[in-house]
Structure formats: C-alpha cells, structure tokens
Design a protein around this motif. Structure first.
Motif, PDB file in Angstrom:
ATOM      1  N   GLY B 127      17.490  18.979 -28.738  1.00 43.54           N
ATOM      2  CA  GLY B 127      18.152  17.995 -27.899  1.00 43.54           C
ATOM      3  C   GLY B 127      19.129  17.149 -28.688  1.00 43.54           C
ATOM      4  N   MET B 128      20.042  17.799 -29.365  1.00 44.49           N
ATOM      5  CA  MET B 128      20.998  17.120 -30.239  1.00 44.49           C
ATOM      6  C   MET B 128      21.740  16.025 -29.496  1.00 44.49           C
ATOM      7  SD  MET B 128      21.073  18.336 -33.285  1.00 44.49           S
ATOM      8  CE  MET B 128      20.317  19.690 -34.157  1.00 44.49           C
ATOM      9  N   ARG B 129      21.930  14.917 -30.152  1.00 49.04           N
ATOM     10  CA  ARG B 129      22.771  13.865 -29.626  1.00 49.04           C
ATOM     11  C   ARG B 129      23.706  13.427 -30.741  1.00 49.04           C
ATOM     12  NH1 ARG B 129      19.945   9.005 -27.334  1.00 49.04           N
ATOM     13  NH2 ARG B 129      18.490   9.267 -29.056  1.00 49.04           N
ATOM     14  N   LEU B 130      24.876  13.042 -30.344  1.00 55.56           N
ATOM     15  CA  LEU B 130      25.848  12.587 -31.321  1.00 55.56           C
ATOM     16  C   LEU B 130      26.140  11.129 -31.063  1.00 55.56           C
ATOM     17  CD1 LEU B 130      28.273  15.619 -31.118  1.00 55.56           C
ATOM     18  CD2 LEU B 130      26.402  15.247 -32.713  1.00 55.56           C
ATOM     19  N   ALA B 131      26.313  10.388 -32.112  1.00 54.61           N
ATOM     20  CA  ALA B 131      26.560   8.968 -31.961  1.00 54.61           C
ATOM     21  C   ALA B 131      27.753   8.577 -32.803  1.00 54.61           C
ATOM     22  CB  ALA B 131      25.335   8.164 -32.393  1.00 54.61           C
ATOM     23  N   THR B 147      24.799  19.206 -24.194  1.00 52.34           N
ATOM     24  CA  THR B 147      24.244  20.231 -25.060  1.00 52.34           C
ATOM     25  C   THR B 147      24.009  21.489 -24.244  1.00 52.34           C
ATOM     26  OG1 THR B 147      23.135  18.576 -26.427  1.00 52.34           O
ATOM     27  CG2 THR B 147      22.336  20.834 -26.580  1.00 52.34           C
ATOM     28  N   VAL B 148      24.485  22.599 -24.762  1.00 52.65           N
ATOM     29  CA  VAL B 148      24.267  23.877 -24.081  1.00 52.65           C
ATOM     30  C   VAL B 148      23.581  24.832 -25.034  1.00 52.65           C
ATOM     31  CG1 VAL B 148      26.220  23.589 -22.510  1.00 52.65           C
ATOM     32  CG2 VAL B 148      26.570  24.739 -24.709  1.00 52.65           C
ATOM     33  N   THR B 149      22.794  25.687 -24.479  1.00 48.97           N
ATOM     34  CA  THR B 149      22.070  26.692 -25.255  1.00 48.97           C
ATOM     35  C   THR B 149      22.308  28.057 -24.633  1.00 48.97           C
ATOM     36  OG1 THR B 149      20.376  25.066 -25.831  1.00 48.97           O
ATOM     37  CG2 THR B 149      19.792  27.374 -26.101  1.00 48.97           C
ATOM     38  N   TRP B 150      22.452  29.040 -25.467  1.00 53.42           N
ATOM     39  CA  TRP B 150      22.653  30.387 -24.947  1.00 53.42           C
ATOM     40  C   TRP B 150      21.845  31.395 -25.732  1.00 53.42           C
ATOM     41  CZ3 TRP B 150      25.736  27.844 -28.290  1.00 53.42           C
ATOM     42  CH2 TRP B 150      26.149  28.519 -29.435  1.00 53.42           C
ATOM     43  N   ASP B 152      22.628  34.997 -25.166  1.00 54.46           N
ATOM     44  CA  ASP B 152      23.408  36.226 -25.258  1.00 54.46           C
ATOM     45  C   ASP B 152      24.869  35.897 -25.005  1.00 54.46           C
ATOM     46  OD1 ASP B 152      21.873  37.024 -22.171  1.00 54.46           O
ATOM     47  OD2 ASP B 152      23.940  36.338 -22.380  1.00 54.46           O
ATOM     48  N   ALA B 153      25.720  36.889 -25.177  1.00 58.67           N
ATOM     49  CA  ALA B 153      27.161  36.649 -25.101  1.00 58.67           C
ATOM     50  C   ALA B 153      27.594  36.209 -23.704  1.00 58.67           C
ATOM     51  CB  ALA B 153      27.908  37.923 -25.519  1.00 58.67           C
ATOM     52  N   ALA B 154      26.971  36.795 -22.691  1.00 59.87           N
ATOM     53  CA  ALA B 154      27.356  36.425 -21.323  1.00 59.87           C
ATOM     54  C   ALA B 154      27.022  34.966 -21.038  1.00 59.87           C
ATOM     55  CB  ALA B 154      26.647  37.335 -20.316  1.00 59.87           C
ATOM     56  N   GLN B 155      25.865  34.543 -21.516  1.00 57.84           N
ATOM     57  CA  GLN B 155      25.489  33.150 -21.341  1.00 57.84           C
ATOM     58  C   GLN B 155      26.429  32.226 -22.097  1.00 57.84           C
ATOM     59  OE1 GLN B 155      21.443  32.132 -22.254  1.00 57.84           O
ATOM     60  NE2 GLN B 155      20.615  33.150 -20.457  1.00 57.84           N
ATOM     61  N   ALA B 156      26.846  32.666 -23.277  1.00 57.99           N
ATOM     62  CA  ALA B 156      27.748  31.837 -24.081  1.00 57.99           C
ATOM     63  C   ALA B 156      29.032  31.555 -23.309  1.00 57.99           C
ATOM     64  CB  ALA B 156      28.056  32.532 -25.399  1.00 57.99           C
ATOM     65  N   GLN B 157      29.562  32.574 -22.660  1.00 56.64           N
ATOM     66  CA  GLN B 157      30.793  32.394 -21.898  1.00 56.64           C
ATOM     67  C   GLN B 157      30.556  31.500 -20.683  1.00 56.64           C
ATOM     68  OE1 GLN B 157      32.938  36.021 -21.375  1.00 56.64           O
ATOM     69  NE2 GLN B 157      34.621  35.058 -20.271  1.00 56.64           N
ATOM     70  N   GLN B 158      29.389  31.635 -20.064  1.00 53.09           N
ATOM     71  CA  GLN B 158      29.050  30.777 -18.940  1.00 53.09           C
ATOM     72  C   GLN B 158      28.948  29.317 -19.387  1.00 53.09           C
ATOM     73  OE1 GLN B 158      28.845  31.217 -15.715  1.00 53.09           O
ATOM     74  NE2 GLN B 158      28.211  29.108 -15.360  1.00 53.09           N
ATOM     75  N   ARG B 159      28.350  29.109 -20.526  1.00 51.55           N
ATOM     76  CA  ARG B 159      28.218  27.741 -21.051  1.00 51.55           C
ATOM     77  C   ARG B 159      29.590  27.142 -21.311  1.00 51.55           C
ATOM     78  NH1 ARG B 159      24.367  28.970 -19.027  1.00 51.55           N
ATOM     79  NH2 ARG B 159      22.277  29.246 -19.887  1.00 51.55           N
ATOM     80  N   SER B 185      22.787  33.718 -30.243  1.00 52.39           N
ATOM     81  CA  SER B 185      22.054  32.641 -29.575  1.00 52.39           C
ATOM     82  C   SER B 185      22.234  31.366 -30.375  1.00 52.39           C
ATOM     83  CB  SER B 185      20.570  32.991 -29.471  1.00 52.39           C
ATOM     84  OG  SER B 185      19.999  33.110 -30.757  1.00 52.39           O
ATOM     85  N   GLY B 186      22.162  30.257 -29.688  1.00 51.27           N
ATOM     86  CA  GLY B 186      22.306  29.000 -30.408  1.00 51.27           C
ATOM     87  C   GLY B 186      22.395  27.824 -29.456  1.00 51.27           C
ATOM     88  N   THR B 187      22.680  26.690 -30.037  1.00 55.70           N
ATOM     89  CA  THR B 187      22.830  25.459 -29.287  1.00 55.70           C
ATOM     90  C   THR B 187      24.111  24.776 -29.743  1.00 55.70           C
ATOM     91  OG1 THR B 187      20.447  25.158 -29.086  1.00 55.70           O
ATOM     92  CG2 THR B 187      21.812  23.200 -28.784  1.00 55.70           C
ATOM     93  N   LEU B 188      24.876  24.307 -28.798  1.00 57.00           N
ATOM     94  CA  LEU B 188      26.112  23.604 -29.116  1.00 57.00           C
ATOM     95  C   LEU B 188      26.088  22.269 -28.401  1.00 57.00           C
ATOM     96  CD1 LEU B 188      28.970  23.790 -30.434  1.00 57.00           C
ATOM     97  CD2 LEU B 188      29.792  24.566 -28.207  1.00 57.00           C
ATOM     98  N   ALA B 189      26.277  21.205 -29.166  1.00 52.67           N
ATOM     99  CA  ALA B 189      26.365  19.869 -28.574  1.00 52.67           C
ATOM    100  C   ALA B 189      27.808  19.410 -28.687  1.00 52.67           C
ATOM    101  CB  ALA B 189      25.436  18.904 -29.301  1.00 52.67           C
ATOM    102  N   VAL B 190      28.367  18.984 -27.596  1.00 53.17           N
ATOM    103  CA  VAL B 190      29.759  18.550 -27.565  1.00 53.17           C
ATOM    104  C   VAL B 190      29.803  17.084 -27.183  1.00 53.17           C
ATOM    105  CG1 VAL B 190      31.988  18.848 -26.427  1.00 53.17           C
ATOM    106  CG2 VAL B 190      30.591  20.838 -26.970  1.00 53.17           C
ATOM    107  N   ASN B 191      30.621  16.352 -27.893  1.00 56.52           N
ATOM    108  CA  ASN B 191      30.689  14.915 -27.687  1.00 56.52           C
ATOM    109  C   ASN B 191      32.142  14.512 -27.499  1.00 56.52           C
ATOM    110  OD1 ASN B 191      29.845  12.195 -27.714  1.00 56.52           O
ATOM    111  ND2 ASN B 191      30.437  12.030 -29.849  1.00 56.52           N
TER     112      ASN B 191
END
Lengths: 95, 238
Positions: B127-131, B147-150, B152-159, B185-191
């Motif tokens: 649950g990454m948060r950026l401050a 924060t998005v998590t994926w 597979d590749a299809a999910q990544a594009q959906q995110r 697979s991974g998690t990306l947090a965007v701020n």
C-alpha cells in the motif's frame, strides 16, 4: 493504414497516436511516423528485426529517442527527397 | 529543526533531549508509540529520532506513519530491521548507546526547508504512499495518488488506463507505460503534485534486461533512483 502511391512507388504505412503498449504494427517499405505522438520501447525489437527499414516523418523528440536507442533505421522522406524540416530540426537540435 | 524523539529509557531520553536542544533543535520527547503519535499531531516534526523497540510497538511503524526523515537506535537490531529501515528512507541506524554527535551528523542529511522541488519518500512495503515534505510539514492533503497492481501484461495495460487522470502529458504517460512493462507483475504508485509527478515502482526487475526502458526513462524523467526492486521516478509537468 498502408498506402500504395499511384506511381507504383514504395508502400507507406502511416502509424499514429501513442503507441505505448504492444500492438500489431502495419508493415510497408516506408514507415511514416508523422502522426506518432509517442513510441514505446516495446517496438524496438520490431525495428531490430527489420534492419535498415525506411522511416520518415518522426518528430524531433521521437527522432532523438530512436537515434539514442541506436536502432538500425534508414531515415528517409516520402517523395521529395532532400532534408525535411524535421530532419533539419533533429540535426541542428531544434525543438 | 523540529525533532520528535521516541525513547523509553528515561536516562537516554533525557540526555538526547538535552543534547539535541543544545545543538539548536526543538525537541519533543515521548516514551512510547502512543505518546509519540499524540505529540506528532500537534508538533509536526521534521525528523524523528527513535528507538527501534518500544513498549507498545516498533519505531519503524511510527517512521512509516510520519513519513519524515528518521534516525533509528537500537540495542537489538537485526539485519532485517536495518533493511526495512533503509527501504523506508532511514538516514542512519545506530546501535545503542549512540553518540549524540553521530545522531546529529545523520540529521544533517535532512533536506533544508529551502530545498526546492518535491521530495518523494516511498513508505511501507504494501500500500505504497508518497508524501511531499513542503517546508516544515508533510502536505499529504495536497497529494493525489493511486496504487495499481498487476500480474500479467494485459492487466498492466488496463492499469494504465486507470491512471489516466494522474498522467498529465505524453512524457508522464510514456514513463508510466514503460514502468508498467518492466515486469510481468508488480505494483506502481503514482503521485500527482501541483508542479510535478512521481512514481514508485515495486517490482522485481532485472534492469540489465530492460536497458532500453531504463535509458528511455532516464532521458524522460527529471530524476530517477534505481533500487534493487523497482525505481522511484520524478517528473515535472510539461
């Protein structure tokens, strides 16, 4: 979209938009990148599999990106020849 | 600098309070996590000096909540504690008793208030948060983050489409797309901040196999920090 010039010249594929995720790319003798806003690195393997493919019309930003990636591209212009405004801009660092 | 000190041993807490105050810092001290949390809401510390093991919790938990630069002290620290501290942005990690001069030297790494631009701190392992540290307080209410998590590749594009409102221009969209394709697979947090954009990627990435992506991101982003699992990317608008 692939065009075949009336004079029977090389076919031209005009790519467009933000090509940030893999899609099936149209093939032709010349790839026109004029309408491409952004191109992801996923496409590099496609270009490397087609060395010396002629490309044209890329914006200065996109051209710098592709040059930095050292892709085996043959920069060309669709009829007219000479140095296009975008080529001039890329060479002399405009934009 | 406003320093929150959390230490349950009375003698150490007293000595550190005197020592830090003598060096010009404004100090509030607590003997436990609950008291420290209460103080933090009133005091808005710019840095934390904390024992690792407290009667009611762990100093790293408070550091993760406050999202300020911090120094840890412990007599029982393990390697795993040090790794977690590092990932949370710990300035330094001392074995007690820690000389006050060493603590002060570590605190000198805290960015001054005059530092321009956003400061990104990734917090926690889930649950990454950026401050953003703006001046002397954490301006969390100014953040828009997701924060998005994926897996597979299809999910990544959906995110990617789900992040659309946080990606203000082509450059940021291109960076986000590349980050989403660095691993299966991974998690990306965007701020999204007022004057910039930042992303924290938590994914297992073999950067040597993603050289094109790494180079492109480095060329596009204002700043990149590559870490063993992921990256922190900062980018300004426009």
């Amino acid at each position: 979209m692939v065009d075949t010039p009336v004079a029977g010249g090389p076919t031209v594929a005009r790519w467009s938009g933000e090509l940030l995720f893999p899609i099936e790319l149209e093939e032709a003798a010349i790839i026109d990148l004029t309408a491409v806003v952004a191109l992801g690195t996923w496409s590099y393997a496609w270009f490397r599999a087609r060395p010396h493919l002629a490309v044209s019309g890329a914006s200065p930003t996109l051209r710098r990106q592709l040059m930095r990636a050292k892709l085996p591209l043959a920069w060309a212009d669709i009829p007219g020849g000479g140095v296009s405004p975008s080529e001039r801009a890329a060479l002399f660092g405009d934009g | 600098m406003r320093i929150l000190l959390m230490e349950d041993e009375d003698a150490i807490r007293s000595a550190l309070t005197r020592g830090l105050t003598a060096r010009g810092h404004e100090v509030r001290a607590a003997a436990c996590l609950a008291d420290a949390r209460a103080l933090a809401t009133q005091f808005a510390p710019e840095a934390l000096v904390s024992d690792l093991k407290l009667p009611d919790g762990n100093g790293l938990d408070l550091a993760a909540e406050l999202k300020v630069p911090f120094v840890l002290m412990t007599g029982y620290g393990t390697f795993d504690d040090a790794v977690r501290a590092m990932r949370l942005g710990c300035l330094d990690f001392f074995t007690k008793p820690a000389p006050i001069k060493d603590i002060c030297r570590a605190l000198e790494k805290v960015p001054s208030r005059s530092t321009s631009g956003p400061q990104v701190m990734a917090v926690g392992a889930n649950g990454m948060r950026l401050a953003r540290v703006r001046g002397s307080s954490v301006a969390e209410d100014e953040l828009r983050h997701r924060t998005v998590t994926w897996s597979d590749a299809a999910q990544a594009q959906q995110r990617f489409t789900e992040l659309a409102d946080l990606l203000p221009n082509v450059t940021t969209r291109q960076i986000a797309a590349e980050l989403l394709q660095t691993a299966n697979s991974g998690t990306l947090a965007v701020n999204l901040l007022g004057d910039g954009w930042s992303a924290w990627l938590q994914a297992t990435v073999a950067w040597h196999t993603h050289g094109d992506r790494q180079h492109l991101i480095e060329n596009l982003a204002r700043a990149c920090t590559w870490i063993p699992n992921g990256a922190v990317v900062e980018c300004a608008h426009g």
